[in-house]
Design an enzyme around this catalytic site. Structure first.
Site, PDB file in Angstrom:
ATOM      1  N   CYS A 234       0.737  -1.326  -0.326  1.00  0.00           N
ATOM      2  CA  CYS A 234       0.444   0.122   0.217  1.00  0.00           C
ATOM      3  C   CYS A 234       0.819   0.712  -0.178  1.00  0.00           C
ATOM      4  CB  CYS A 234      -1.101  -0.131   1.427  1.00  0.00           C
ATOM      5  SG  CYS A 234      -2.048  -1.434   1.385  1.00  0.00           S
ATOM      6  N   ALA A 235       1.923   1.323  -0.661  1.00  0.00           N
ATOM      7  CA  ALA A 235       2.835   2.318  -1.223  1.00  0.00           C
ATOM      8  C   ALA A 235       2.594   3.950  -1.035  1.00  0.00           C
ATOM      9  CB  ALA A 235       3.791   1.901  -2.767  1.00  0.00           C
TER      10      ALA A 235
ATOM     11  N   LYS B 211       7.248   5.237   3.271  1.00  0.00           N
ATOM     12  CA  LYS B 211       7.861   3.988   3.382  1.00  0.00           C
ATOM     13  C   LYS B 211       8.752   2.722   2.432  1.00  0.00           C
ATOM     14  CE  LYS B 211       5.048   3.475   7.147  1.00  0.00           C
ATOM     15  NZ  LYS B 211       4.273   4.191   6.914  1.00  0.00           N
TER      16      LYS B 211
ATOM     17  N   ASP C  80       0.193  -0.224  -5.941  1.00  0.00           N
ATOM     18  CA  ASP C  80      -0.901   0.772  -4.981  1.00  0.00           C
ATOM     19  C   ASP C  80      -2.323   0.573  -5.284  1.00  0.00           C
ATOM     20  OD1 ASP C  80      -1.026   2.882  -2.112  1.00  0.00           O
ATOM     21  OD2 ASP C  80      -2.802   3.870  -4.031  1.00  0.00           O
TER      22      ASP C  80
ATOM     23  N   ARG D 182      -1.460   8.315  -7.151  1.00  0.00           N
ATOM     24  CA  ARG D 182      -0.257   8.225  -5.820  1.00  0.00           C
ATOM     25  C   ARG D 182       1.068   7.617  -7.021  1.00  0.00           C
ATOM     26  NH1 ARG D 182      -5.190   6.715  -3.232  1.00  0.00           N
ATOM     27  NH2 ARG D 182      -4.671   5.013  -2.992  1.00  0.00           N
TER      28      ARG D 182
ATOM     29  N   CYS E 169      -1.669   4.329  10.662  1.00  0.00           N
ATOM     30  CA  CYS E 169      -1.431   5.623  11.524  1.00  0.00           C
ATOM     31  C   CYS E 169      -2.629   5.543  13.064  1.00  0.00           C
ATOM     32  CB  CYS E 169      -0.998   6.138  11.096  1.00  0.00           C
ATOM     33  SG  CYS E 169      -2.126   6.937   9.629  1.00  0.00           S
TER      34      CYS E 169
END
Length: 436
Positions: free
Chosen positions: A245-246, A251, A269, A274, A368
């Site tokens: 899920c870049a 990351k 992704d 994105r 997060c």
């Protein structure tokens, strides 16, 4: 702009945000200022600072206005903030609402009555319900309480403070010490982060993206908690790694650095926008061992590459409750049904990503979020569905990766928070696939 004109612009922007409650407020604010280029930089900062202060206190301001038997219009929210948070009296408020081309229309009798009832009030009132006193939506309060218990007030106090500016030194181009020297030469003082071996921290807002250190790829902006997820992934030179899920590849950049540009990392992704946005970041950082893959419905890529990756990182879409200090509008936009939908989506993503892990390889699941349903709850369900995976305790891994540095927390999982660690709230679990 006059002070009254600045506040009129703030109310207008607040009204625009109210009209699109599900849209991120920063996107609405960007459109607002783009359409009003006549607003200078200094005025723009004042308007934006006032706006975010109101949004950050919105739950409490709404409560005060309800006590005064009023709905929270943009005008009243602004005036209520000025009275309650800044201590302005009615005469000062009347001086703002004077009408004319560059000021708000005068207050009507009802608005005066409502605002008069707020004189002398404070943001934290003893009569407030617990969730309002802690600045939390009612639905989210029990979820935070379950996570933090008696330390919840301290955590929420930290959540209301401005977050520091964390950066990651890009080891493909520099060292942490050299990056700190380069930033200092451009007037930005930093200190090493306590947990990440690559992190640098600056207090307050700094124009980092304007520095040569940023432009030449010496540093990337990244919260220390996010850096720790990359650390626990333990991607090494020569490995095959998938960032499932870049997003914009934050990351991916950190993993490429730990791999010393050796081996292969695939940034995946579901958003082409994105992934395309990641290209410039990868180039600036000097990453040349990364490729991108767009995940589409019916895509066979995962099945074709089943069991072929040494490390698979799933930085799953989540409520972002661990980053609410950076996104004060998020508690207002997020709904309990969003959490329910995300839990289902996370389960599907991690099950698909697990197919990619070779026997003996590792799957790293991260969010997060501070909510158990998105973290430990997901791990419990995953391990029940996939008995060929086992948890590698994060504290044991930490001792291997950061010998001599105290682990941020004990136990099988990494779980950071603003009050305890000075980072955003992150969760990470490292799972190893057993050999058949």
């Amino acid at each position: 702009m006059t002070p009254a004109a600045r506040l009129a612009a703030t109310a207008e922007l607040l009204q625009s945000i109210e009209a699109t409650p599900r849209r991120p407020s920063d996107a609405t604010a960007n459109d607002f200022f783009r359409a009003r280029r006549f607003i200078g930089g200094g005025d723009r900062r004042v308007v934006a600072d006032t706006l975010w202060s109101i949004i950050r206190q919105r739950i409490r301001l709404d409560w005060h206005l309800r006590q005064a038997k009023s709905d929270p219009s943009a005008r009243l929210l602004l005036a209520a903030y000025l009275i309650i948070a800044e201590g302005r009296g009615m005469a000062a408020i009347e001086a703002i609402f004077v009408g004319g081309k560059f000021a708000m229309e005068p207050l009507d009798a009802r608005e005066r009555r409502v605002l008069a009832a707020l004189i002398g009030k404070s943001l934290r009132d003893p009569a407030m319900p617990d969730n309002v006193a802690l600045n939390l939506p009612l639905w989210a309060y029990p979820l935070f309480l379950a996570r933090f218990g008696e330390t919840l007030p301290a955590e929420m106090a930290a959540m209301e403070q401005g977050a520091p500016l964390d950066m990651r030194a890009n080891l493909l181009r520099t060292t942490r010490d050299a990056a700190a020297v380069a930033l200092a030469a451009e007037g930005i003082a930093t200190a090493p982060t306590p947990y990440s071996p690559w992190g640098l921290r600056a207090e307050g807002r700094k124009p980092v993206t304007n520095t040569e250190a940023f432009k030449t790829g010496l540093i990337e902006i990244q919260d220390e908690g996010s850096q720790l997820i990359a650390l626990l992934t333990d991607a090494r030179p020569g490995m095959r790694v998938a960032d499932f899920c870049a997003g914009a590849a934050g990351k991916t950049l950190a993993l490429a650095a730990t791999m010393a540009n050796s081996g292969r990392i695939t940034a995946c992704d579901t958003s082409n926008v994105r992934l395309e946005g990641a290209v410039r970041r990868l180039r600036r950082a000097g990453v040349d061992n990364a490729e991108r893959h767009l995940l589409t419905p019916g895509d066979k890529w995962t099945k074709r590459r089943a069991g072929s990756f040494d490390r698979v990182l799933v930085d799953a879409p989540c409520t972002g409750s661990g980053t609410w200090r950076r996104n004060p509008d998020a508690p207002l936009r997020t709904r309990p049904e969003d959490l329910a939908e995300l839990v289902v989506l996370q389960q599907d993503i991690i099950d698909r990503a697990a197919e990619l892990v070779r026997p003996g390889g590792r799957l790293v699941y991260a969010t997060c979020s501070l909510f158990t349903d998105e973290n430990e709850g997901q791990m419990q369900g995953f391990l029940e569905r996939h008995p060929d995976f086992a948890v590698l305790p994060a504290d044991a891994l930490w001792a291997e990766l950061r010998p001599g540095v105290a682990a941020p927390c004990a136990g099988p999982y990494l779980a950071t928070s603003p009050a305890r660690h000075g980072t955003d709230g992150f969760f990470a679990a490292v799972l190893e696939r057993r050999a058949p």
